[in-house]
Design an enzyme around this catalytic site. Structure first.
Site, mmCIF file in Angstrom:
data_model
loop_
_atom_site.group_PDB
_atom_site.id
_atom_site.type_symbol
_atom_site.label_atom_id
_atom_site.label_comp_id
_atom_site.label_asym_id
_atom_site.label_seq_id
_atom_site.Cartn_x
_atom_site.Cartn_y
_atom_site.Cartn_z
ATOM 1 N N GLU A 77 -4.791 -6.778 14.688
ATOM 2 C CA GLU A 77 -4.267 -5.460 14.323
ATOM 3 C C GLU A 77 -5.402 -4.429 14.388
ATOM 4 O O GLU A 77 -5.170 -3.248 14.612
ATOM 5 C CB GLU A 77 -3.624 -5.479 12.920
ATOM 6 C CG GLU A 77 -2.671 -4.318 12.701
ATOM 7 C CD GLU A 77 -1.856 -4.415 11.423
ATOM 8 O OE1 GLU A 77 -0.623 -4.475 11.486
ATOM 9 O OE2 GLU A 77 -2.463 -4.415 10.325
ATOM 10 N N LYS B 115 9.320 -0.625 14.300
ATOM 11 C CA LYS B 115 9.894 -0.299 12.983
ATOM 12 C C LYS B 115 10.958 0.789 13.131
ATOM 13 O O LYS B 115 12.029 0.709 12.544
ATOM 14 C CB LYS B 115 8.794 0.237 12.046
ATOM 15 C CG LYS B 115 7.841 -0.790 11.511
ATOM 16 C CD LYS B 115 6.969 -0.140 10.450
ATOM 17 C CE LYS B 115 5.770 -0.982 10.094
ATOM 18 N NZ LYS B 115 4.819 -0.288 9.236
ATOM 19 N N HIS C 34 -5.433 -33.594 17.336
ATOM 20 C CA HIS C 34 -4.345 -34.463 17.801
ATOM 21 C C HIS C 34 -3.180 -33.640 18.312
ATOM 22 O O HIS C 34 -2.049 -34.111 18.347
ATOM 23 C CB HIS C 34 -3.914 -35.396 16.665
ATOM 24 C CG HIS C 34 -5.053 -36.258 16.204
ATOM 25 N ND1 HIS C 34 -5.334 -37.476 16.779
ATOM 26 C CD2 HIS C 34 -6.027 -36.029 15.289
ATOM 27 C CE1 HIS C 34 -6.418 -37.990 16.208
ATOM 28 N NE2 HIS C 34 -6.859 -37.120 15.304
ATOM 29 N N LYS D 87 0.841 -1.202 0.000
ATOM 30 C CA LYS D 87 0.000 0.000 0.000
ATOM 31 C C LYS D 87 0.879 1.257 0.000
ATOM 32 O O LYS D 87 0.683 2.171 -0.784
ATOM 33 C CB LYS D 87 -0.915 -0.028 1.232
ATOM 34 C CG LYS D 87 -1.829 1.160 1.338
ATOM 35 C CD LYS D 87 -2.773 1.018 2.518
ATOM 36 C CE LYS D 87 -3.510 2.328 2.752
ATOM 37 N NZ LYS D 87 -4.407 2.300 3.883
ATOM 38 N N GLY E 33 -4.788 -1.924 5.034
ATOM 39 C CA GLY E 33 -3.987 -3.054 4.548
ATOM 40 C C GLY E 33 -4.659 -4.392 4.814
ATOM 41 O O GLY E 33 -4.732 -5.264 3.945
ATOM 42 N N ARG E 34 -5.176 -4.573 6.023
ATOM 43 C CA ARG E 34 -5.774 -5.868 6.396
ATOM 44 C C ARG E 34 -7.172 -6.048 5.835
ATOM 45 O O ARG E 34 -7.817 -7.076 6.080
ATOM 46 C CB ARG E 34 -5.744 -6.046 7.919
ATOM 47 C CG ARG E 34 -6.346 -4.888 8.690
ATOM 48 C CD ARG E 34 -6.012 -4.957 10.183
ATOM 49 N NE ARG E 34 -6.456 -3.766 10.916
ATOM 50 C CZ ARG E 34 -5.763 -2.638 11.029
ATOM 51 N NH1 ARG E 34 -4.588 -2.528 10.417
ATOM 52 N NH2 ARG E 34 -6.203 -1.628 11.727
ATOM 53 N N GLU F 153 10.500 -4.615 4.594
ATOM 54 C CA GLU F 153 10.603 -6.007 4.148
ATOM 55 C C GLU F 153 10.304 -6.125 2.656
ATOM 56 O O GLU F 153 11.034 -6.772 1.901
ATOM 57 C CB GLU F 153 9.614 -6.902 4.920
ATOM 58 C CG GLU F 153 9.912 -7.068 6.394
ATOM 59 C CD GLU F 153 9.260 -6.007 7.270
ATOM 60 O OE1 GLU F 153 8.956 -4.910 6.756
ATOM 61 O OE2 GLU F 153 9.068 -6.279 8.473
#
Ligand code: F6P
Length: 547
Positions: A358, A509, A389, A210, A272-273, A216
Site C-alpha cells: 500500500e 470503494k 513443503h 482512523k 493506517g499501516r 466494513e
C-alpha cells in the site's frame, strides 16, 4: 501527467548500476563466496540487536558502493531528516509522517504546526495504560457487573493487520485469561464466527478506525452493537461499558454512540499501516499489558534512532531498502518472499503486504510524472518450515527469481527437545541451497541416472537476506517492524514516490457504494455499467430473489 519530472533512472549512480549489472550478471554466488572466504562475515551488519546477513545477495563491493551512491543522489539523508522533523512529506494529503513520534521517549520533542506532539502521544499512552489495567484487573466491569473476558477488535487494513499480527506475535506474553478475536471482513461470517461462543455480558468491542467511516468497520460495529444489545435484553445503555473507539474522528465516534471519554485518539500524521503502535494498538496493550507495550515502543525507537543516525553503509533499513531496489530494478525480481522461522510471526507476511504494497504500490513520482522503472515488489510468505513443503519448490527450481527474507531467532519461546535446532538448521539450509544450488556434476557423482540429472540439479544463485535476533520479545517485534517501515521509506525515496497516500483503494470503494443499491431486486433498470458487471448484478439478484 508531468513528463519533465526528475527520474532517478537518469542519475549517474543508476546508470552506473545498470552498466555494472551487465558486467556481473553472470557471476554466481558460488564464485563470489569462493573468491572471498570472508564474504559471509563482511556482508553483514548488526544494529539494535538485529543481525543482517546480506552476503547471499548477488552483489559485489562495487554494487554496494553504487547503491550507496544512489541513496546519496536520491537525497535520502535529507528525506529522512524531513520525516523526523515533521515536514509535510505526504504532499498529496499535506500531512506530516510521524509514526516515529509514536515511540519517542516522554521527554522528546517533535513539532507539528507549532505544537510538540510528543506530550500528546504520552497522554494517550497513559490513558490507554489506565484503561488496560482496569480491564486486565477486572475493575472495569461490563453492564451487568461481570468482568470482561473477551475482547473483539473490529477494524480493517491498518486497523486490523497490525493488531492481529502483534497479538499473534506476542501471544506468549499475553494474559491467557482474556480471549481475543479480530473482525475485519464485511463478510458476515467473520463477525458471526468471532462471537458465536461469546457471552455479550463479558465482551468488550474495540472499534478501531482512523476515519471512523470505513464501510466494513462501521457495518461490523453496527452488527456488534445489535448483537450486544439483543444479548443484554435490549438495553441500549449497555453500549457504554462494552464499546471503546480508537480513532482520529471524535465527531463520528460520538455519532455512533460511543462516549468520547472511551475513545483513544491519534492524529492524521499517523498512516493506517503505520499505526499499530498508536491507540490502534489497544488490543495489543490489553493482551500483553502496558509494560510490555512500552517495551515494544522502545524497540521501535531504537531502530528509529539507528535509521536516523547510522551511516548508510551500516544502516540496516537503508541496506535492506537498497538491496530491494537492486533485486527489483536490476535483477528484475518481481516478488519477494518473507519467511519467518517463528510460528508466532505467522501473520507477519500479511502485515508486511499492506505496509509495503500500500505504501510503494505507486506509479507516479512526487512531482506528478510517471515513474520510469518498476516500484514495489509483491510481498508474500508463510512461516518456515511449512512453506518448504509447499511453494519453496518454485523458489528453488522455478523459472522466476524470488529473493527471500529469512527471519530466525536464537532462542525458542517454547523449547522442547531438539525442535529449535531442527527449525534453525532448516532455515540455514534453505539459504545455503538457494545460493549454492547443486550442479549437474554433483548430482551425477551421487549416482543419479543421467535422465534424472537435469531434474535433480539446482541452479542456485538465488538471493536471500537472513535476519537473526536473539528472541522474539515485544522490543524485538518493534525493531523488526520499524526495520521494514524504514526500508519501505528508503525505497520510496529512491523511486521519488509518496509511500504515505493510498488513492489506489478509492475507486473500488466508490464503485461498491454505487452498486450496493443496485443489488436490490426492486432497483430500477437500466443498469449503466459494462455488460459484464450488469450481467453479474442481474445474476446475483436472481439468487437473492430465489431465497
Ligand atoms: O482502504 C485502505 C485504508 O484506507 C487503509 O489505508 C487503512 O488502513 C484502512 O483502509 C482502514 O481505514 P480506517 O482505519 O480509517 O478504518
Amino acid at each position: 501527467m508531468n513528463t519533465n519530472s526528475r527520474s532517478i533512472t537518469t542519475s549517474p549512480a543508476w546508470q552506473a548500476l545498470a552498466a555494472h549489472h551487465q558486467s556481473i550478471k553472470t557471476l554466481h554466488l558460488r564464485q563470489l563466496f569462493a573468491d572471498d572466504p570472508r564474504r559471509g562475515e563482511r556482508f553483514t551488519n548488526e544494529a539494535a540487536g538485529i543481525y543482517l546477513d546480506y552476503s547471499k545477495n548477488r552483489i559485489t563491493d562495487e554494487t554496494l558502493k553504487l547503491l550507496l551512491q544512489l541513496a546519496d543522489e536520491a537525497g535520502l539523508k535529507a528525506r529522512i531528516a524531513a520525516m523526523f522533523r515533521g515536514d509535510k512529506i505526504n504532499i498529496t494529503e499535506n500531512r506530516s509522517v510521524l509514526h516515529v513520534a509514536l515511540r519517542a521517549p516522554r521527554d522528546g520533542s517533535i513539532i507539528v504546526d507549532g505544537v510538540n506532539v510528543v506530550p500528546e502521544v504520552h497522554k494517550v499512552l497513559d490513558a490507554m495504560s489506565g484503561f488496560a489495567e482496569r480491564v486486565r484487573s477486572g475493575e472495569w466491569k461490563g453492564h451487568t457487573g461481570k468482568r470482561i473476558r473477551n475482547i473483539v477488535n473490529i477494524g480493517i487494513g491498518g486497523s486490523d493487520l497490525g493488531p492481529v499480527m502483534a497479538y499473534e506475535a506476542l501471544k506468549s506474553y499475553s494474559d491467557r485469561s482474556l480471549r481475543f478475536r479480530f473482525v475485519s471482513n464485511v463478510d458476515s461470517t467473520d463477525f458471526t464466527e468471532a462471537v458465536h461462543d461469546l457471552d455479550p455480558a463479558e465482551t468488550l468491542f474495540i472499534v478501531a478506525s482512523k476515519t471512523f467511516t470505513t464501510l466494513e468497520t462501521m457495518t461490523n460495529a453496527q452488527s456488534a452493537r445489535a448483537w450486544l444489545v439483543a444479548g443484554l435484553r435490549g438495553d441500549e445503555t449497555s453500549v457504554a461499558r462494552h464499546f471503546v473507539a480508537l480513532s482520529t474522528n471524535a465527531k463520528e465516534v460520538a455519532k455512533f454512540g460511543i462516549d468520547t471519554t472511551n475513545m483513544f485518539g491519534f492524529w492524521d500524521w499517523v498512516g493506517g499501516r503505520y499505526s499499530m503502535d498508536s491507540a490502534i494498538g489497544l488490543s495489543t496493550m490489553l493482551a500483553i499489558g502496558p509494560e510490555h507495550f512500552r517495551g515494544m515502543l522502545a524497540g521501535f525507537h531504537e531502530m528509529d534512532e539507528h535509521f536516523r543516525s547510522a551511516p548508510f553503509a551500516e544502516n540496516l533499513p537503508v541496506l535492506m531498502g537498497l538491496l530491494a531496489i537492486w533485486n527489483t530494478n536490476f535483477l528484475d525480481a518481481h516478488t519477494t518472499a518473507v519467511l519467518p522461522y517463528e510460528q508466532y510471526l505467522k501473520r507477519f507476511p500479511a502485515y508486511l503486504q499492506q505496509l509495503i504494497m500500500e505504501s510503494n504500490g505507486k506509479q507516479v513520482t512526487l512531482d506528478g510524472g510517471k515513474v520510469a522503472c518498476d516500484t514495489s515488489a509483491i510481498y508474500w510468505g508463510e512461516p518456515g518450515t511449512n512453506g518448504q513443503h509447499s511453494f519453496y519448490q518454485l523458489i528453488h527450481q522455478g523459472t522466476r527469481l524470488i529473493p527471500c527474507d529469512f527471519i530466525v531467532f536464537g532462542r525458542a519461546l517454547n523449547p522442547i527437545g531438539a525442535h529449535h535446532d531442527m527449525l534453525v538448521a532448516n532455515v540455514f539450509a534453505q539459504g545455503e541451497a538457494l545460493a549454492f544450488g547443486k550442479t549437474a556434476e554433483e548430482v551425477r557423482k551421487e549416482g543419479s541416472p543421467d535422465s534424472l540429472v537435469p531434474h535433480r540439479s539446482f541452479e542456485g544463485n538465488r538471493p536471500s537476506n537472513t535476519l537473526m535476533l536473539e528472541k522474539l520479545t515485544p522490543a524485538a517485534l518493534g525493531k523488526l517492524v520499524a526495520l521494514y517501515e524504514h526500508s519501505v521509506f528508503t525505497q520510496g525515496a529512491i523511486w521519488n514516490i509518496n509511500p504515505f497516500d493510498q488513492w489506489g483503494v478509492e475507486l473500488g470503494k466508490v464503485l461498491a457504494q454505487r452498486i450496493i443499491p443496485e443489488l436490490d431486486v426492486k432497483h430500477a433498470e437500466p443498469l449503466k455499467h459494462d455488460s459484464s458487471t450488469n450481467t453479474l448484478i442481474r445474476r446475483y439478484r436472481h439468487f437473492k430473489s430465489a431465497i
